[in-house]
Enzyme design. Structure first.
Site, PDB file in Angstrom:
ATOM      1  N   SER A 182      50.612  40.852  25.091  1.00  0.00           N
ATOM      2  CA  SER A 182      49.434  41.697  25.191  1.00  0.00           C
ATOM      3  C   SER A 182      49.372  42.986  25.034  1.00  0.00           C
ATOM      4  O   SER A 182      48.722  43.796  24.378  1.00  0.00           O
ATOM      5  CB  SER A 182      48.555  41.367  26.376  1.00  0.00           C
ATOM      6  OG  SER A 182      49.071  41.644  27.499  1.00  0.00           O
ATOM      7  N   HIS A 210      45.827  36.025  23.940  1.00  0.00           N
ATOM      8  CA  HIS A 210      45.341  36.898  22.722  1.00  0.00           C
ATOM      9  C   HIS A 210      45.538  36.192  21.341  1.00  0.00           C
ATOM     10  O   HIS A 210      45.463  36.935  20.379  1.00  0.00           O
ATOM     11  CB  HIS A 210      46.432  38.173  22.796  1.00  0.00           C
ATOM     12  CG  HIS A 210      46.037  39.082  23.764  1.00  0.00           C
ATOM     13  ND1 HIS A 210      44.743  40.146  23.577  1.00  0.00           N
ATOM     14  CD2 HIS A 210      46.213  39.280  25.101  1.00  0.00           C
ATOM     15  CE1 HIS A 210      44.680  40.710  24.547  1.00  0.00           C
ATOM     16  NE2 HIS A 210      45.553  40.325  25.576  1.00  0.00           N
ATOM     17  N   LYS A 241      38.240  37.154  25.664  1.00  0.00           N
ATOM     18  CA  LYS A 241      38.644  37.864  24.787  1.00  0.00           C
ATOM     19  C   LYS A 241      38.091  37.835  23.457  1.00  0.00           C
ATOM     20  O   LYS A 241      36.719  38.033  23.358  1.00  0.00           O
ATOM     21  CB  LYS A 241      40.267  37.987  24.488  1.00  0.00           C
ATOM     22  CG  LYS A 241      40.821  38.508  25.980  1.00  0.00           C
ATOM     23  CD  LYS A 241      42.252  38.576  25.969  1.00  0.00           C
ATOM     24  CE  LYS A 241      42.770  39.430  27.357  1.00  0.00           C
ATOM     25  NZ  LYS A 241      43.506  38.686  28.041  1.00  0.00           N
TER      26      LYS A 241
HETATM   27  C1  LIG Z   1      43.788  38.671  29.553  1.00  0.00           C
HETATM   28  C2  LIG Z   1      44.806  37.622  29.936  1.00  0.00           C
HETATM   29  C3  LIG Z   1      44.854  36.718  30.849  1.00  0.00           C
HETATM   30  C4  LIG Z   1      43.758  36.942  31.853  1.00  0.00           C
HETATM   31  O1  LIG Z   1      42.486  36.452  31.080  1.00  0.00           O
HETATM   32  P1  LIG Z   1      41.009  36.661  31.760  1.00  0.00           P
HETATM   33  O2  LIG Z   1      40.312  35.564  31.190  1.00  0.00           O
HETATM   34  O3  LIG Z   1      40.485  37.764  31.476  1.00  0.00           O
HETATM   35  O4  LIG Z   1      41.424  36.142  33.469  1.00  0.00           O
HETATM   36  C5  LIG Z   1      45.655  36.055  30.989  1.00  0.00           C
HETATM   37  N1  LIG Z   1      46.979  35.633  30.335  1.00  0.00           N
HETATM   38  C6  LIG Z   1      47.133  36.662  29.360  1.00  0.00           C
HETATM   39  C7  LIG Z   1      48.388  36.710  28.586  1.00  0.00           C
HETATM   40  C8  LIG Z   1      46.241  37.729  28.909  1.00  0.00           C
HETATM   41  O5  LIG Z   1      46.422  38.403  28.124  1.00  0.00           O
END
Ligand SMILES: *Cc1c(COP(=O)(O)O)cnc(C)c1O
Length: 395
Positions: A182, A210, A241
């Site tokens: 990320s 992502h 996301k």
């Molecule tokens: C953003 C992210 C999460 C968390 O996701 P949420 O739904 O916001 O809790 C978990 N793992 C990775 C790799 C992320 O980038």
């Protein structure tokens, strides 16, 4: 402040003086290419709203209809009385979309990791984890009580080395990697990781937060991107996301989903995704299945912006995805850069330690399908201006 709590203020003062204090801004508008942030209208370069779905009319309408029918709250944890037919429908639709046998949803990607990892491994087991994995993976690993063996970022030779040295000392083994990293925007070499896990009889888990809605055909994710259907045991994703809503998902075999319904602690002891979230996610799948237009536009925008930033002379790191880090080095410079961009009308966050290693501070630009070409050109102009002012680019 009471004496025994003074340490908190001292710690915050330390963060502030080292440029690591994160001042959280307040939004007062819907998501989109522009946002109202702390009362100002600014170009938005920091949302994870890859496809512009966070306020898409179809998702909003689906959420509204579901609220009229079911109300807002789930009213109980899912294992007691909080599973609706819509939750099950979402799990079926997510499985079909991703080409997985089965899925189970959680409240977020974070809780999906906290639920899945401790259900798969315990104190007799070992986890082989990429050193740059997301915080929710790190916490899930800690909670499991398994021994964590880190391997060098995306280095399959190093993964094979540690598997060879340590696999035999564990009952079960689990290899875990982010799909898209990320903060850097690079993609894990999943086919080679899968082969290494297979050779050492380890379970394989990938966190595609992502990649969901970004990679693969029409945004079907990293497993689809590499054509690895059936070769990744546990696929974690987020609906927060590209999906534009909030929620988490674990995809895998029907028995894996069943096991997580029995042993996934955030599933058992915390209430589920709410009804409007579920309904909006179903509408997001409808949109993604009906056309690849949004995913195509996301990639077109990302390629244009990244190419132009490189042409200006910025270092965009090792990203091969729409995540575009602008590498700046020290945290105070990244913070100053972000502040100056904001003054000029562009919202892009500085990211420093502990989110990224010391000395690797950056501004992370998130390009989306919601940006028009004009928006991207305006952003390039503002980046170039601040870059010259701060001596990052030649004057
Ligand atoms: C953003 C992210 C999460 C968390 O996701 P949420 O739904 O916001 O809790 C978990 N793992 C990775 C790799 C992320 O980038």
């Amino acid at each position: 402040m009471a004496q025994h709590l003074r340490w908190i203020d001292d710690e915050i003062a330390n963060l502030t003086s080292s440029g690591l204090y994160n001042r959280i801004r307040t939004l007062s508008s819907a998501q989109g290419a522009y946002l109202t942030v702390d009362g100002r209208r600014v170009l938005n370069f920091c949302s994870n709203n890859y496809l512009g779905l966070a306020n898409h009319p179809r998702l909003v309408e689906a959420a509204r209809e579901a609220v009229m029918r079911y109300g807002v709250g789930p009213a109980a944890v899912r294992s007691i009385a909080g599973t609706t037919d819509m939750h099950l429908e979402l799990e079926r639709r997510l499985a079909k979309f991703k080409g997985a046998e089965s899925t189970i949803t959680f409240q977020s990607g974070f809780t999906a990791n906290l639920g899945a990892i401790p259900a798969l491994v315990g104190s007799e087991d070992g986890i082989f984890s990429d050193e740059l994995n997301h915080a929710s993976i790190i916490d899930g690993c800690r909670l499991s009580g398994a021994k964590v063996v880190r391997y060098a970022h995306a280095q399959v030779d190093d993964l094979r080395r540690v598997l060879k040295a340590q696999r035999a000392s564990f009952r079960r083994a689990l290899v875990i990697s982010d799909g898209v990293f990320s903060m850097d925007g690079d993609v894990a070499p999943l086919p080679e990781i899968a082969a290494a896990a297979h050779d050492h009889e380890a379970m394989l888990m990938v966190d595609d937060a992502h990649g969901e809605g970004v990679l693969g055909r029409g945004g079907r994710g990293i497993v689809d991107h590499f054509g690895l259907h059936g070769q990744v045991d546990v696929e974690v994703g987020t609906l927060s996301k590209a999906f534009g809503v909030v929620g988490g998902v674990v995809a895998g075999s029907p028995s894996l989903a069943d096991w997580l319904r029995q042993r996934g602690r955030p599933f058992l002891f915390s209430s589920a995704m709410t009804i409007p979230d579920v309904a909006a996610c179903l509408a997001a799948i409808d949109l993604l299945e009906s056309s690849t237009e949004l995913v195509d536009r996301l990639w077109e925008n990302a390629r244009f912006f990244k190419g132009e930033m490189q042409r200006l002379g910025f270092d965009t790191g090792r990203s091969t995805t729409p995540i575009t880090p602008i590498m700046l080095g020290e945290a105070p410079l990244a913070q100053e850069f972000s502040r100056k961009l904001f003054e000029a009308g562009l919202f892009a966050m500085a990211i420093g330690y502990p989110t990224v290693p010391k000395g690797k501070a950056r501004i992370r630009v998130m390009i989306s399908a919601a940006h028009a070409r004009d928006d991207l050109e305006k952003g390039l102009e503002l980046f170039a201006g601040v870059g010259r002012t701060l001596g990052v680019l030649p004057a």
